[in-house]
Design a protein around this motif. Structure first.
Motif, PDB file in Angstrom:
ATOM      1  N   GLU A 120       0.814  -1.208   0.000  1.00 12.27           N
ATOM      2  CA  GLU A 120       0.000   0.000   0.000  1.00 12.27           C
ATOM      3  C   GLU A 120       0.852   1.265   0.000  1.00 12.27           C
ATOM      4  O   GLU A 120       0.501   2.260  -0.634  1.00 12.27           O
TER       5      GLU A 120
ATOM      6  N   MET B 117      -6.781  -1.782  -4.915  1.00 11.34           N
ATOM      7  CA  MET B 117      -7.610  -0.576  -4.818  1.00 11.34           C
ATOM      8  C   MET B 117      -8.664  -0.730  -3.724  1.00 11.34           C
ATOM      9  O   MET B 117      -9.188  -1.830  -3.506  1.00 11.34           O
ATOM     10  N   GLU B 118      -8.989   0.380  -3.057  1.00  9.22           N
ATOM     11  CA  GLU B 118     -10.144   0.377  -2.160  1.00  9.22           C
ATOM     12  C   GLU B 118     -11.427   0.404  -2.970  1.00  9.22           C
ATOM     13  O   GLU B 118     -12.435  -0.176  -2.585  1.00  9.22           O
TER      14      GLU B 118
ATOM     15  N   SER C 193      -0.524  -0.686  -4.744  1.00  4.19           N
ATOM     16  CA  SER C 193      -1.314   0.545  -4.838  1.00  4.19           C
ATOM     17  C   SER C 193      -0.909   1.341  -6.071  1.00  4.19           C
ATOM     18  O   SER C 193       0.174   1.131  -6.642  1.00  4.19           O
ATOM     19  N   TYR C 194      -1.764   2.274  -6.429  1.00  8.47           N
ATOM     20  CA  TYR C 194      -1.478   3.135  -7.583  1.00  8.47           C
ATOM     21  C   TYR C 194      -0.199   3.935  -7.368  1.00  8.47           C
ATOM     22  O   TYR C 194       0.631   4.058  -8.278  1.00  8.47           O
TER      23      TYR C 194
END
Length: 279
Positions: free
Chosen positions: A124, A173-174, A148-149
């Motif tokens: 993350e 992703m959330e 994560s991005y």
């Protein structure tokens, strides 16, 4: 008219010649020691399909039927000059109940008959994974990284290295309706040269699942999720087909070598998600 009959005769003779040549080649190959050994052993490598198991919204993938393609195997072995079961070429038939037809389910493990286990790492924040990657490479363990991005954007070279080493990288992703997911998914599929992708959806969010299905992605709900005591958790819950999710931190890095040794001592192959769950 005479020329017409001559032409018909010539064509018939040519076709007959091709037929005789083909039949002769077949007879010769049938007498070849390699072909004889292929036909003698092909049924030993034939396996039946296993249907996927579905329980409400979760699925355990099946296994495709497999049989030796005699002619293609013969060609491969003749090109190499020797018989080897490692050169068998197979034809596959997917099971009647298949993951491919049910991607709107949560995949909780691979099929137990395959004797495979997959490590999944979630990233993350801006984690340094060099030491972890070196350990995986030392044990020839292929894994899957959900990232994560931000981490993906800041570590393009490392993403490429992971993929080149046989690992899979997928978006974490959330909210999979995020436009960044669409971009990451497209880029990663292109780099990985794969038509399918993966999503990580522990909390069974229907909107996320729908978005992943829309993009022909398999949605993963790991068998084991561990952060603080990975070795203890894996020892207590490890089974064939397990999807073992570990959040990268100092404890995971400290225990990773022992985890890999333990999993291999149980006779499981450590592999990435694609090899574990695809039929």
């Amino acid at each position: 008219m005479k020329k017409t009959f001559q032409m018909i005769g010539l064509i018939s003779l040519t076709c007959f010649s091709f037929f005789v040549t083909e039949q002769t080649a077949t007879v010769v190959s049938d007498m070849d020691e390699i072909m004889i050994e292929i036909k003698a052993k092909k049924d030993e490598y034939k396996t039946d399909s296993i249907d996927a198991i579905i329980d409400n919204n979760i699925i355990i993938p099946g296994v495709s039927a497999k049989k030796v393609n005699v002619n293609k195997s013969y060609k491969a072995m003749k090109d190499n000059g020797y018989f080897s079961d490692k050169l068998f070429v197979y034809d596959y038939t997917k099971p009647n109940i298949s993951l491919n037809d049910n991607i709107d389910k949560y995949v909780i493990k691979g099929n137990p008959s395959k004797r495979m286990v997959s490590l999944i790492f979630t990233i993350e924040s801006d984690e340094d994974i060099r030491d972890l990657l070196n350990i995986l490479n030392n044990y020839n363990a292929k894994s899957t990284f959900f990232v994560s991005y931000n981490w993906f954007s800041n570590n393009n070279n490392l993403v490429e290295e992971l993929i080149n080493k046989g690992h899979i990288v997928a978006p974490l992703m959330e909210d999979y309706r995020d436009s960044n997911f669409e971009w990451m998914d497209m880029v990663l599929k292109k780099i990985n040269k794969q038509s399918i992708g993966f999503c990580y959806n522990v909390n069974e969010n229907q909107d996320n699942l729908d978005e992943c299905v829309l993009r022909s992605n398999y949605t993963i709900k790991p068998t084991v999720i561990s952060e603080n005591s990975p070795l203890v958790d894996i020892k207590s819950k490890l089974e064939s087909g397990s999807l073992l999710s570990l959040k990268i931190n100092s404890q995971v890095k400290k225990e990773l070598s022992t985890i890999l040794i333990y999993i291999k001592s149980k006779g499981y192959k450590l592999t990435n998600l694609e090899e574990n769950i695809l039929e």
